[in-house]
Design a protein around this motif. Structure first.
Motif, PDB file in Angstrom:
ATOM      1  N   GLU A  36       0.232   0.081 -11.277  1.00  0.00           N
ATOM      2  CA  GLU A  36       0.817  -0.888 -11.715  1.00  0.00           C
ATOM      3  C   GLU A  36       2.218  -0.808 -11.200  1.00  0.00           C
ATOM      4  N   GLU A  37       2.820   0.215 -10.689  1.00  0.00           N
ATOM      5  CA  GLU A  37       4.048   0.337 -10.061  1.00  0.00           C
ATOM      6  C   GLU A  37       3.936  -0.363  -8.976  1.00  0.00           C
ATOM      7  N   GLN A  38       2.949   0.155  -7.899  1.00  0.00           N
ATOM      8  CA  GLN A  38       2.542  -0.383  -6.793  1.00  0.00           C
ATOM      9  C   GLN A  38       2.661  -1.762  -6.550  1.00  0.00           C
ATOM     10  N   VAL A  39       1.842  -2.426  -7.497  1.00  0.00           N
ATOM     11  CA  VAL A  39       1.902  -4.077  -7.641  1.00  0.00           C
ATOM     12  C   VAL A  39       3.303  -4.586  -8.033  1.00  0.00           C
ATOM     13  N   MET A  40       3.947  -3.920  -9.055  1.00  0.00           N
ATOM     14  CA  MET A  40       5.293  -4.472  -9.294  1.00  0.00           C
ATOM     15  C   MET A  40       6.150  -4.178  -8.167  1.00  0.00           C
ATOM     16  N   LEU A  41       6.237  -3.076  -7.457  1.00  0.00           N
ATOM     17  CA  LEU A  41       7.161  -3.128  -6.187  1.00  0.00           C
ATOM     18  C   LEU A  41       6.727  -4.172  -5.177  1.00  0.00           C
ATOM     19  N   ILE A  42       5.613  -4.445  -4.863  1.00  0.00           N
ATOM     20  CA  ILE A  42       5.244  -5.618  -4.183  1.00  0.00           C
ATOM     21  C   ILE A  42       5.816  -7.126  -4.697  1.00  0.00           C
ATOM     22  N   LEU A  43       5.741  -7.311  -5.902  1.00  0.00           N
ATOM     23  CA  LEU A  43       6.017  -8.492  -6.773  1.00  0.00           C
ATOM     24  C   LEU A  43       7.681  -8.484  -6.831  1.00  0.00           C
ATOM     25  N   TRP A  44       8.274  -7.500  -6.955  1.00  0.00           N
ATOM     26  CA  TRP A  44       9.914  -7.536  -6.908  1.00  0.00           C
ATOM     27  C   TRP A  44      10.220  -7.907  -5.432  1.00  0.00           C
ATOM     28  N   GLU A  45       9.562  -7.466  -4.281  1.00  0.00           N
ATOM     29  CA  GLU A  45       9.946  -7.680  -2.871  1.00  0.00           C
ATOM     30  C   GLU A  45       9.529  -9.043  -2.726  1.00  0.00           C
ATOM     31  N   MET A  46       8.573  -9.702  -3.150  1.00  0.00           N
ATOM     32  CA  MET A  46       8.040 -10.992  -2.912  1.00  0.00           C
ATOM     33  C   MET A  46       8.741 -12.071  -3.593  1.00  0.00           C
ATOM     34  N   LYS A  47       8.974 -11.929  -4.753  1.00  0.00           N
ATOM     35  CA  LYS A  47       9.560 -12.587  -5.689  1.00  0.00           C
ATOM     36  C   LYS A  47       8.619 -13.297  -6.602  1.00  0.00           C
ATOM     37  N   GLU A  48       7.227 -13.740  -5.963  1.00  0.00           N
ATOM     38  CA  GLU A  48       6.286 -14.367  -6.516  1.00  0.00           C
ATOM     39  C   GLU A  48       4.928 -14.418  -5.539  1.00  0.00           C
ATOM     40  N   GLY A  49       3.971 -14.641  -5.998  1.00  0.00           N
ATOM     41  CA  GLY A  49       2.749 -14.808  -5.077  1.00  0.00           C
ATOM     42  C   GLY A  49       1.481 -14.783  -5.873  1.00  0.00           C
ATOM     43  N   ILE A  50       0.363 -14.984  -5.152  1.00  0.00           N
ATOM     44  CA  ILE A  50      -0.858 -15.041  -5.657  1.00  0.00           C
ATOM     45  C   ILE A  50      -1.451 -13.524  -5.401  1.00  0.00           C
ATOM     46  N   VAL A  51      -2.650 -13.216  -6.268  1.00  0.00           N
ATOM     47  CA  VAL A  51      -3.219 -11.983  -6.098  1.00  0.00           C
ATOM     48  C   VAL A  51      -3.415 -11.519  -4.547  1.00  0.00           C
ATOM     49  N   LYS A  52      -3.914 -12.525  -3.817  1.00  0.00           N
ATOM     50  CA  LYS A  52      -4.283 -12.246  -2.200  1.00  0.00           C
ATOM     51  C   LYS A  52      -2.745 -11.626  -1.688  1.00  0.00           C
ATOM     52  N   ASP A  53      -1.841 -12.535  -1.963  1.00  0.00           N
ATOM     53  CA  ASP A  53      -0.468 -12.129  -1.316  1.00  0.00           C
ATOM     54  C   ASP A  53      -0.154 -10.662  -1.752  1.00  0.00           C
ATOM     55  N   VAL A  54      -0.333 -10.107  -2.821  1.00  0.00           N
ATOM     56  CA  VAL A  54      -0.277  -8.764  -3.353  1.00  0.00           C
ATOM     57  C   VAL A  54      -1.082  -7.866  -2.404  1.00  0.00           C
ATOM     58  N   ILE A  55      -2.386  -8.275  -2.051  1.00  0.00           N
ATOM     59  CA  ILE A  55      -3.393  -7.200  -1.655  1.00  0.00           C
ATOM     60  C   ILE A  55      -2.890  -7.189  -0.293  1.00  0.00           C
ATOM     61  N   ASP A  56      -2.472  -8.439   0.395  1.00  0.00           N
ATOM     62  CA  ASP A  56      -2.121  -8.474   1.797  1.00  0.00           C
ATOM     63  C   ASP A  56      -0.802  -7.304   1.935  1.00  0.00           C
ATOM     64  N   LYS A  57      -0.038  -7.236   1.044  1.00  0.00           N
ATOM     65  CA  LYS A  57       0.911  -6.304   1.350  1.00  0.00           C
ATOM     66  C   LYS A  57       0.695  -4.842   1.045  1.00  0.00           C
ATOM     67  N   MET A  58      -0.571  -4.507   0.506  1.00  0.00           N
ATOM     68  CA  MET A  58      -0.770  -3.217   0.379  1.00  0.00           C
ATOM     69  C   MET A  58      -1.310  -2.535   1.490  1.00  0.00           C
ATOM     70  N   ASP A  59      -1.176  -1.283   1.513  1.00  0.00           N
ATOM     71  CA  ASP A  59      -1.539  -0.234   2.770  1.00  0.00           C
ATOM     72  C   ASP A  59      -3.118  -0.301   2.671  1.00  0.00           C
ATOM     73  N   PRO A  60      -3.698   0.161   3.852  1.00  0.00           N
ATOM     74  CA  PRO A  60      -5.319   0.278   3.667  1.00  0.00           C
ATOM     75  C   PRO A  60      -5.503   1.816   3.164  1.00  0.00           C
ATOM     76  N   PRO A  61      -6.377   2.194   2.726  1.00  0.00           N
ATOM     77  CA  PRO A  61      -7.561   1.131   2.138  1.00  0.00           C
ATOM     78  C   PRO A  61      -7.145   0.194   1.000  1.00  0.00           C
ATOM     79  N   LYS A  62      -7.621  -1.042   1.222  1.00  0.00           N
ATOM     80  CA  LYS A  62      -7.001  -2.280   0.242  1.00  0.00           C
ATOM     81  C   LYS A  62      -7.774  -2.136  -1.019  1.00  0.00           C
ATOM     82  N   PRO A  63      -7.520  -2.127  -2.017  1.00  0.00           N
ATOM     83  CA  PRO A  63      -8.408  -2.265  -3.002  1.00  0.00           C
ATOM     84  C   PRO A  63      -9.083  -3.785  -3.531  1.00  0.00           C
TER      85      PRO A  63
END
Length: 122
Positions: free
Chosen positions: A8-35
């Protein structure tokens, strides 16, 4: 407010950075291996249930955005650490930083100066 899991923290850090986005945007910002998409989608829905995230629907797409700020969560997390590990005693915290984290004298002087500035503002 409740504590976040690591996912949850990993996702929140991305959403805080992006301000908003769809699930795919969040996944794109994640390090490999992507969930998997479904995994991230589930985490976001849990965050929505916990009151950290909300969404706006545009057609079949949900755009997610944080409703708890990063600063609010940092404050909550810090208070929790202070209560659970340092008995709400700032001397214990500073002692820990000096002893366990090898804080040097310059850093300690800066910390003391910041504490004095805060004290003088009250």
């Amino acid at each position: 407010m409740r504590e976040l899991t690591k996912a949850e923290e990993q996702v929140m850090l991305i959403l805080w950075e992006m301000k908003e986005g769809i699930v795919k945007d969040v996944i794109d910002k994640m390090d490999p291996p992507k969930p998997a998409y479904n995994t991230v989608s589930t985490v976001i829905r849990v965050l929505e249930t916990k009151g950290f995230v909300d969404h706006k629907a545009i057609g079949n797409t949900h755009i997610y955005f944080p409703i708890i700020s990063e600063a609010q969560y940092k404050h909550f997390a810090f208070d929790k650490v202070m209560n659970n590990y340092f008995e709400n005693n700032y001397q214990s915290l500073v002692s820990f930083l000096v002893k366990e984290k090898n804080m040097d004298m310059n850093e300690l002087d800066e910390l003391i100066a910041m504490a004095e500035q805060l004290k003088n503002k009250k």
